[in-house]
Design a protein around this motif. Structure first.
Motif, short mmCIF file in Angstrom:
data_model
loop_
_atom_site.label_atom_id
_atom_site.label_comp_id
_atom_site.label_asym_id
_atom_site.label_seq_id
_atom_site.Cartn_x
_atom_site.Cartn_y
_atom_site.Cartn_z
N LEU A 117 0.83 -1.20 0.00
CA LEU A 117 0.00 0.00 0.00
C LEU A 117 0.87 1.25 0.00
N VAL A 118 1.92 1.23 0.80
CA VAL A 118 2.89 2.32 0.84
C VAL A 118 4.28 1.70 0.74
N ARG A 119 5.28 2.53 0.52
CA ARG A 119 6.64 2.02 0.35
C ARG A 119 7.65 3.06 0.82
N TRP A 120 8.86 2.59 1.08
CA TRP A 120 9.95 3.51 1.37
C TRP A 120 10.46 4.13 0.06
N ASP A 121 10.97 5.35 0.15
CA ASP A 121 11.67 5.91 -0.99
C ASP A 121 13.03 5.21 -1.12
N LEU A 122 13.77 5.50 -2.19
CA LEU A 122 15.00 4.78 -2.47
C LEU A 122 16.04 4.95 -1.37
N ALA A 123 16.02 6.08 -0.67
CA ALA A 123 17.00 6.33 0.38
C ALA A 123 16.50 5.90 1.75
N TRP A 124 15.33 5.32 1.83
CA TRP A 124 14.73 4.92 3.11
C TRP A 124 14.57 6.12 4.05
N ASN A 125 14.22 7.25 3.48
CA ASN A 125 14.06 8.45 4.28
C ASN A 125 12.60 8.76 4.61
N GLN A 126 11.67 8.35 3.76
CA GLN A 126 10.27 8.69 3.99
C GLN A 126 9.37 7.64 3.36
N VAL A 127 8.16 7.56 3.87
CA VAL A 127 7.15 6.63 3.35
C VAL A 127 6.34 7.34 2.27
N LEU A 128 6.14 6.64 1.14
CA LEU A 128 5.42 7.21 0.01
C LEU A 128 4.20 6.37 -0.33
N PRO A 129 3.15 6.96 -0.87
CA PRO A 129 2.02 6.17 -1.38
C PRO A 129 2.49 5.25 -2.50
N ASN A 130 1.84 4.12 -2.66
CA ASN A 130 2.22 3.18 -3.71
C ASN A 130 0.97 2.59 -4.32
N LEU A 131 0.53 1.41 -3.87
CA LEU A 131 -0.76 0.90 -4.34
C LEU A 131 -1.88 1.81 -3.88
N ALA A 132 -1.72 2.40 -2.72
CA ALA A 132 -2.65 3.43 -2.28
C ALA A 132 -2.26 4.75 -2.93
N ALA A 133 -3.22 5.43 -3.53
CA ALA A 133 -2.93 6.72 -4.16
C ALA A 133 -2.73 7.81 -3.12
N ALA A 134 -3.37 7.65 -1.96
CA ALA A 134 -3.25 8.66 -0.90
C ALA A 134 -3.54 8.00 0.43
N VAL A 135 -2.98 8.58 1.48
CA VAL A 135 -3.19 8.08 2.84
C VAL A 135 -3.51 9.27 3.73
N GLU A 136 -4.54 9.11 4.54
CA GLU A 136 -4.91 10.15 5.50
C GLU A 136 -4.81 9.56 6.90
#
Length: 473
Positions: free
Chosen positions: A151-170
């Protein structure tokens, strides 16, 4: 607590080049099979396929999840990729569209596909990524390389969580409710819709089924010792709620532990579940030589406890959301082959549906020596660990030109490479008394010549260190 001696090997790029050695665990071939895309290649111009209509918004570019603070300053973080105005596809898929075997690319993509910013520039379609597995318990490498779609994933540097299968998270203010908004029109690899019903199927019919999951959903869905819940809001929205704040949910969903919610396609797996197919299970159990419906479900869509079996890599029929889908599943011998998923939900800024690479192959090897020989001869395009060790450093350096590969520096996620931990509860009372003596442990720490160990064992690559956080953490 026992004194721990630490030997550490992260090094700078300058030191890496000066050593002309293998300071990291990655090796990449620069001469890939066929016409595999290489960094710097420019793609052909898009043919102008119109973007999906009806959303009132452009394709979604990657943005951080609200409420999850990044660990790097904004100036150092990559900017969001611009939304494309039209979509194109790989030539093989275009031929299938022309022959009536696939719908057009605009109909295969969700209405708001995820736009991926390339590391250097947009790529070119084609090629085979050649990899290898060693032994019968190396399936985790498949997940590491082609199976990371949560649903979400780490960015390439493992610095922040990004949306992935989920388009948005609240996330609500106290971290007790997480609302995930899926991508309308997103499809499994067989073209069937991926919706909130699939996530609810995982929660209600797998994670909370007492026969399939005797231990329950696990720690992912617990906060403060109490279990959370998953609720369907609409076809494209689900909410995870907890009786106590769950501040680490998004980070956990970004790890291997977060694969569960999005790995169970309900439309396919319901036929193997007693709740949905009570009258047809006996025939299917007999047909697949399963002991009961639980074993049948595990074979077709789950894991078999106590074994490395994972249906994601064994069952070719199981629909997936990954970038490549199995055409030759894992069998223990031969080769695993995965080819491009025509319904993959990501595109590049030029509107090209990803992935670029046509297929991924994994040779199934019985020992690391064979893998080393393949790497030396340039038969593998990416090697992560296993044979990229200090013991093999010299031979890998000497054969770079022949094998046409290069080294990529990586920093391990381990705090230490060597730890001495004394058993403070040793059954021998004399040893237990010595080990529990703090002054003895301090003396032992001082007596260890860490630099000599680094020089002799680790070829001078490392830094004396105690059992403490890494500098990069």
């Amino acid at each position: 607590m026992a004194t721990r001696a630490r030997i550490r090997r992260p090094i700078t790029r300058r030191r890496f080049l000066s050593l002309t050695g293998l300071a990291a665990t990655g090796l990449v071939a620069t001469a890939c099979a066929g016409d595999a895309p290489l960094p710097g290649q420019t793609p052909q111009a898009p043919s102008g396929t119109a973007a999906p209509a009806g959303t009132g918004q452009p394709a979604a570019a990657t943005q951080p999840v609200p409420g999850v603070p990044p660990t790097t300053p904004a100036a150092q973080r990559p900017t969001a990729a611009p939304a494309p105005t039209g979509y194109t596809e790989a030539p093989q898929l275009a031929e299938q569209v022309k022959g009536g075997k696939l719908p057009p690319v605009a109909e295969r993509l969700p209405k708001n596909p995820l736009v991926v910013q390339p590391l250097e520039r947009v790529g070119k379609y084609g090629g085979t990524w050649r990899d290898a597995l060693v032994g019968g318990a190396d399936l985790a490498h498949l997940g590491l390389t082609i199976g990371y779609e949560h649903l979400v994933r780490w960015d390439l540097a493992w610095n922040q969580v990004l949306p992935n299968l989920a388009a948005a998270v609240e996330v609500n203010a106290d971290g007790t409710a997480y609302t995930f908004r899926l991508r309308e029109g997103h499809k499994w690899s067989d073209g069937q819709p991926f919706t909130a019903d699939d996530i609810l199927f995982w929660w209600e019919d797998v994670a909370n089924d007492k026969e399939l999951s005797p231990g329950g959903p696990g720690s992912l869905m617990e906060a403060g010792g109490k279990r959370g819940a998953v609720e369907k809001v609409d076809q494209h929205t689900v909410t995870f709620t907890f009786p106590n704040p769950h501040g680490l949910l998004l980070q956990l969903l970004s790890t291997a532990e977060g694969a569960g919610p999005t790995r169970y396609p309900k439309h396919y797996l319901r036929q193997f579940h007693k709740k949905y197919n009570p009258d047809g299970l006996d025939r299917l159990i007999k047909e697949h030589n399963a002991e009961n419906w639980v074993k049948l479900f595990q074979l077709k869509g789950g894991n078999i406890p106590g074994t490395p079996y994972n249906a994601v890599w064994y069952n070719q029929e199981l629909p997936t959301l990954h970038g490549w889908l199995l055409t030759t599943p894992y069998s223990g011998t031969g080769r695993v082959i995965a080819e491009r998923n025509p319904f993959y939900f990501k595109v590049d800024p030029a509107g090209q549906q990803l992935p670029y690479i046509d297929r991924v192959t994994y040779d199934l090897l019985q020992d690391q020596e064979v893998m080393l020989l393949k790497a030396l001869s340039g038969e593998l395009d990416l090697v992560l660990g296993k044979v990229t060790t200090l013991q093999n450093k010299a031979v890998l350096v000497d054969n770079r030109q022949r094998g046409q590969y290069r080294f990529v520096e990586l920093i391990t996620n381990l705090m230490n490479d060597v730890i001495i931990a004394l058993n403070l509860n040793h059954k021998d009372p004399a040893k237990r008394q010595v080990f529990q003596n703090k002054d003895f442990r301090i003396g032992l720490s001082h007596a260890i010549d860490r630099q000599e160990i680094i020089d002799v064992v680790f070829v001078g690559q490392g830094e004396p260190w105690q059992a403490g956080p890494r500098k990069e953490s």
